[in-house]
Design an enzyme around this catalytic site. Structure first.
Site, mmCIF file in Angstrom:
data_model
loop_
_atom_site.group_PDB
_atom_site.id
_atom_site.type_symbol
_atom_site.label_atom_id
_atom_site.label_comp_id
_atom_site.label_asym_id
_atom_site.label_seq_id
_atom_site.Cartn_x
_atom_site.Cartn_y
_atom_site.Cartn_z
ATOM 1 N N ARG A 180 0.078 -13.212 1.797
ATOM 2 C CA ARG A 180 -0.622 -11.855 1.834
ATOM 3 C C ARG A 180 -0.131 -10.691 1.188
ATOM 4 O O ARG A 180 0.917 -10.318 1.393
ATOM 5 C CB ARG A 180 -0.803 -11.438 3.294
ATOM 6 C CG ARG A 180 -1.774 -10.228 3.483
ATOM 7 C CD ARG A 180 -1.989 -10.102 4.923
ATOM 8 N NE ARG A 180 -2.765 -8.623 5.045
ATOM 9 C CZ ARG A 180 -2.314 -7.467 5.453
ATOM 10 N NH1 ARG A 180 -0.999 -7.398 5.894
ATOM 11 N NH2 ARG A 180 -2.817 -6.314 5.707
ATOM 12 N N HIS A 196 -4.443 -1.143 0.523
ATOM 13 C CA HIS A 196 -3.259 -0.951 1.472
ATOM 14 C C HIS A 196 -2.769 0.307 1.127
ATOM 15 O O HIS A 196 -1.578 0.512 0.502
ATOM 16 C CB HIS A 196 -2.370 -1.941 1.301
ATOM 17 C CG HIS A 196 -1.245 -2.373 2.533
ATOM 18 N ND1 HIS A 196 -1.084 -3.495 3.041
ATOM 19 C CD2 HIS A 196 -0.513 -1.277 3.066
ATOM 20 C CE1 HIS A 196 -0.088 -3.232 4.278
ATOM 21 N NE2 HIS A 196 0.205 -1.779 3.885
ATOM 22 N N GLU A 256 -5.399 -1.551 7.818
ATOM 23 C CA GLU A 256 -4.985 -0.465 8.690
ATOM 24 C C GLU A 256 -5.682 0.852 8.311
ATOM 25 O O GLU A 256 -5.149 1.633 8.281
ATOM 26 C CB GLU A 256 -3.230 -0.277 8.945
ATOM 27 C CG GLU A 256 -2.639 -1.546 9.239
ATOM 28 C CD GLU A 256 -1.244 -1.220 9.574
ATOM 29 O OE1 GLU A 256 -0.798 -0.480 9.164
ATOM 30 O OE2 GLU A 256 -0.375 -2.288 10.263
ATOM 31 N N GLU A 263 0.031 -9.157 10.348
ATOM 32 C CA GLU A 263 1.147 -8.575 10.418
ATOM 33 C C GLU A 263 1.997 -8.360 11.727
ATOM 34 O O GLU A 263 1.207 -8.215 12.452
ATOM 35 C CB GLU A 263 1.254 -7.009 9.863
ATOM 36 C CG GLU A 263 1.128 -6.978 8.242
ATOM 37 C CD GLU A 263 1.162 -5.304 8.038
ATOM 38 O OE1 GLU A 263 1.633 -4.778 8.707
ATOM 39 O OE2 GLU A 263 0.335 -4.842 7.066
HETATM 40 O O1 IFM Z 1 5.171 -1.324 6.406
HETATM 41 C C1 IFM Z 1 4.112 -1.349 7.248
HETATM 42 C C2 IFM Z 1 2.871 -1.904 6.653
HETATM 43 O O2 IFM Z 1 2.637 -1.440 5.223
HETATM 44 C C3 IFM Z 1 1.671 -1.692 7.329
HETATM 45 N N1 IFM Z 1 1.947 -2.193 8.613
HETATM 46 C C4 IFM Z 1 2.995 -1.571 9.333
HETATM 47 C C5 IFM Z 1 4.342 -2.042 8.474
HETATM 48 C C6 IFM Z 1 5.629 -1.506 9.260
HETATM 49 O O3 IFM Z 1 5.656 -0.239 9.368
#
Ligand code: IFM
Length: 467
Positions: free
Chosen positions: A87, A131, A176, A370
């Site tokens: 990903r 992102h 996110e 994630e």
């Molecule tokens: O590094 C980040 C990522 O970019 C988005 N989710 C959380 C991860 C850890 O903080």
């Protein structure tokens, strides 16, 4: 590779459904570097990271882990680990340096080369369009606080799909949006670094609208495995006092439900709408927006790291809240061991979260896009990187996924965060999340023990599938 000695019985007993996807995740600005290469335009993260005082010791993503040139080596590492999927995100400003209009072919060519390298290694690409790295040119026109940015995002989605749709099956719009909206516009911890509740509410809605408009564009082009990635933090009240219970409701509303419910139910939660209006920061919804935002998806990406316990209290002035109208709510320091991010470790909450999502979004397959942990890893004298804490976290969270599956959650995949140590945004290079260690001086990559533990689990899964 040798196997790990961390929780071997638990690791050996893990069984996953047939066809389960195992991968690792990264994001463009965190790994690529090469910020001036091949016509890339600046993004809000270039601006933010170069603004004094914004990031840990002024760290920037200028060099990162040089993935832009080292991607063949990184794909070879993924193959060595036995990943079935990878990903990654596309940097909008590599493709459209001004955010809209002129397309930079060299930027698209980079992602085509990367995807071809993955496919050649038998690794399925999972592409995320956004992102957090909005082109600075769009920020100069209001960024996500401007409704027009949602339309520009949809245009960008079409450009990327036209270039890569023939070879990438798995598409995700946003990663996110909670962080883009609230960390970016409420607490100001992330780019563009605003602290303005009205901007935060506007950014929230326009990100979700952008997701919906991009979904339409991708569907028109034939995308048939399309999702979005949300980050969830379960919120628990510290006591059963009504004000603490209400504090947990408010934070859960903005962290979790404000992003999930419009997508899966076509409506913002009524309590959140009321909270935001009371704070003078209404969501700028126009007729028809929620129908666009709730277009059906094929999967929901779930990012999970930790849970939070909250109560009403006095916040320290150096820790501004990320939540609108929640200046009176504090998040307690976790009990028990924490990662170097200061985050607690709660695999049981992960199981509960996956089960809750199964109830909230019945029929929508879940993919853990994630999950991971940061630790102070350095190579030992034997040259290896021994990171038992990360292996432990990994195995316990994979076990949490199998528990959720056993109890009925439809989880189809797991992507570890992260493939490589990388640029942890405002925390710079001080936080290492990788399964693979990177020496930032030499760019040397070393698979950590946790990477080997993950590879063992994947190999056992493959062998079980092959019977
Ligand atoms: O590094 C980040 C990522 O970019 C988005 N989710 C959380 C991860 C850890 O903080």
């Amino acid at each position: 590779m040798t196997s790990t000695d961390v929780r071997p019985e638990l690791a050996a007993g893990l069984t996953f459904p047939p066809g389960f996807t195992f991968g690792a995740a990264t994001a463009a600005y965190q790994i690529e570097g090469a910020v001036d290469a091949d016509g890339r335009g600046p993004s809000i993260w270039d601006t933010f990271s170069h603004t004094p005082g914004r990031t840990f010791e002024g760290h920037t993503g200028d060099v990162a882990v040089e993935h832009y040139t080292r991607y063949p080596q990184d794909v070879a590492l993924m193959a060595e680990l036995g990943l079935s999927a990878y990903r990654f995100s596309v940097a909008w400003s590599r493709v459209l340096p001004e955010g809209a209009g002129r397309v930079e072919q060299r930027g698209l060519d980079f992602y085509r080369r990367l995807v071809d390298e993955l496919l050649g290694a038998g690794i399925d690409p999972w592409l995320t369009l956004y992102h957090w790295d909005l082109p600075q040119a769009l920020q100069d026109r209001g960024g996500w606080t401007a409704r027009d940015t949602a339309a520009r995002f949809a245009d960008y989605a079409g450009v990327v799909h036209d270039a890569l749709g023939d070879r990438v099956r798995h598409w995700s719009t946003l990663n996110e949006p909670m962080c883009s909206a609230l960390l970016g516009h409420m607490s100001g911890q992330h780019a563009p670094g605003e602290r303005n509740p009205v901007a935060a509410a506007r950014a929230t809605h326009h990100l979700l609208l952008g997701h919906g408009l991009a979904t339409q564009v991708l569907r028109e082009r034939g995308a048939d495995h399309l999702g979005v990635t949300l980050n969830f933090t379960p919120m628990t009240p510290a006591t059963d006092r009504p004000e603490d219970v209400d504090a947990a409701r408010r934070l859960d509303g903005q962290q979790n439900r404000m992003f999930l419910e419009p997508i899966v139910h076509g409506a913002y939660p009524a309590d959140v709408v009321a909270d935001l209006e009371a704070a003078g920061a209404p969501l700028p919804v126009e007729d028809g927006d929620l129908e666009v935002i709730s277009a059906p998806l094929d999967w929901l990406g779930v990012n999970y790291y930790f849970e939070s316990t909250v109560r009403v209290g006095v916040r320290s002035p150096d820790r501004p809240t990320s939540f609108i109208g929640a200046e009176d709510v504090v998040e307690l320091d976790p009990e028990g061991p924490t990662t170097t991010m200061g985050w607690g470790i709660s695999p049981d909450a992960f199981t509960r979260l996956l089960l809750w999502l199964g109830e909230e979004a019945p029929g929508l397959p879940l993919v853990v896009t994630e999950n991971g942990s940061a630790w102070p890893d350095e190579p030992a004298e034997d040259g290896a990187v021994h990171d038992p804490e990360r292996s432990d976290y990994l195995v316990r969270h994979l076990a949490a996924v199998t528990d959720a599956v056993a109890k009925g959650a439809d989880v189809r995949g797991y992507f570890a965060w992260s493939l490589l140590d990388n640029y942890e945004w405002a925390r710079g290079y001080a936080q290492r999340f990788g399964l693979v260690h990177v020496d930032y001086g030499t760019q040397r990559r070393t698979v950590k023990d946790s990477g080997r533990a993950y590879a063992d689990i994947l190999r056992r899964h493959r062998q079980a599938q092959e019977g």
